[in-house]
Scaffold this motif. Structure first.
Motif, mmCIF file in Angstrom:
data_model
loop_
_atom_site.group_PDB
_atom_site.id
_atom_site.type_symbol
_atom_site.label_atom_id
_atom_site.label_comp_id
_atom_site.label_asym_id
_atom_site.label_seq_id
_atom_site.Cartn_x
_atom_site.Cartn_y
_atom_site.Cartn_z
ATOM 1 N N UNK A 183 0.836 -1.198 0.000
ATOM 2 C CA UNK A 183 0.000 0.000 0.000
ATOM 3 C C UNK A 183 0.871 1.248 0.000
ATOM 4 N N UNK A 184 0.365 2.315 -0.588
ATOM 5 C CA UNK A 184 1.061 3.602 -0.517
ATOM 6 C C UNK A 184 0.786 4.302 0.807
ATOM 7 N N UNK A 185 -0.270 3.895 1.499
ATOM 8 C CA UNK A 185 -0.611 4.433 2.815
ATOM 9 C C UNK A 185 -0.216 3.406 3.881
ATOM 10 N N UNK A 186 0.185 3.877 5.068
ATOM 11 C CA UNK A 186 0.503 2.913 6.136
ATOM 12 C C UNK A 186 -0.718 2.052 6.468
ATOM 13 N N UNK A 187 -0.474 0.802 6.750
ATOM 14 C CA UNK A 187 -1.554 -0.079 7.168
ATOM 15 C C UNK A 187 -1.932 0.262 8.603
ATOM 16 N N UNK A 188 -3.205 0.170 8.956
ATOM 17 C CA UNK A 188 -3.586 0.408 10.354
ATOM 18 C C UNK A 188 -2.980 -0.682 11.244
ATOM 19 N N UNK A 189 -2.677 -0.317 12.465
ATOM 20 C CA UNK A 189 -2.113 -1.303 13.389
ATOM 21 C C UNK A 189 -3.164 -2.355 13.711
ATOM 22 N N UNK A 190 -2.715 -3.539 14.015
ATOM 23 C CA UNK A 190 -3.651 -4.605 14.363
ATOM 24 C C UNK A 190 -4.407 -4.279 15.639
ATOM 25 N N UNK A 191 -3.725 -3.666 16.613
ATOM 26 C CA UNK A 191 -4.402 -3.318 17.866
ATOM 27 C C UNK A 191 -5.482 -2.270 17.603
ATOM 28 N N UNK A 192 -5.207 -1.324 16.715
ATOM 29 C CA UNK A 192 -6.206 -0.324 16.358
ATOM 30 C C UNK A 192 -7.406 -0.943 15.666
ATOM 31 N N UNK A 193 -7.157 -1.897 14.802
ATOM 32 C CA UNK A 193 -8.252 -2.580 14.113
ATOM 33 C C UNK A 193 -9.104 -3.365 15.101
ATOM 34 N N UNK A 194 -8.467 -4.019 16.072
ATOM 35 C CA UNK A 194 -9.205 -4.785 17.070
ATOM 36 C C UNK A 194 -10.063 -3.861 17.923
ATOM 37 N N UNK A 195 -9.508 -2.698 18.306
ATOM 38 C CA UNK A 195 -10.281 -1.739 19.112
ATOM 39 C C UNK A 195 -11.513 -1.268 18.346
ATOM 40 N N UNK A 196 -11.341 -0.981 17.068
ATOM 41 C CA UNK A 196 -12.480 -0.491 16.283
ATOM 42 C C UNK A 196 -13.528 -1.586 16.087
ATOM 43 N N UNK A 197 -13.097 -2.823 16.035
ATOM 44 C CA UNK A 197 -14.055 -3.931 15.914
ATOM 45 C C UNK A 197 -14.867 -4.095 17.181
ATOM 46 N N UNK A 198 -14.256 -3.765 18.320
ATOM 47 C CA UNK A 198 -14.959 -3.886 19.613
ATOM 48 C C UNK A 198 -15.797 -2.660 19.912
ATOM 49 N N UNK A 199 -15.694 -1.634 19.059
ATOM 50 C CA UNK A 199 -16.491 -0.434 19.239
ATOM 51 C C UNK A 199 -15.915 0.554 20.232
ATOM 52 N N UNK A 200 -14.635 0.448 20.499
ATOM 53 C CA UNK A 200 -14.002 1.374 21.460
ATOM 54 C C UNK A 200 -13.695 2.679 20.808
#
Length: 81
Positions: free
Chosen positions: A64-81
């Motif tokens: 990707x030309x953009x940084x990938x989101x961190x895995x911890x950030x993706x997990x937080x967003x999945x949990x609705x935090x």
């Protein structure tokens, strides 16, 4: 030169592969894999396609030309935090 971000190290370690094993599979020197993982080198189109094929993912999942989101950030967003 534009920085190209990649998930090579994540996919490689997830599959329990050494840099040498991945390098052998796609026909490059193991040091090239390290350079790619650190972002010191951008893969050619041919190498990007070989890596995507090896990992059985679309090339845009791997690069990707953009940084990938961190895995911890993706997990937080999945949990609705």
């Amino acid at each position: 030169m534009t920085q190209v971000h990649n998930r090579i190290k994540i996919l490689r370690t997830e599959r329990g592969l050494s840099r040498q094993a991945l390098a052998d599979a796609v026909g490059v020197n193991f040091q090239t894999v390290g350079y790619l993982e650190r972002g010191d080198y951008n893969a050619s189109l041919e190498l990007a396609l070989k890596l995507a094929d090896f990992f059985e993912v679309p090339v845009e999942t791997l690069f990707s030309l953009e940084p990938f989101p961190s895995l911890s950030g993706q997990l937080r967003s999945m949990k609705g935090e």
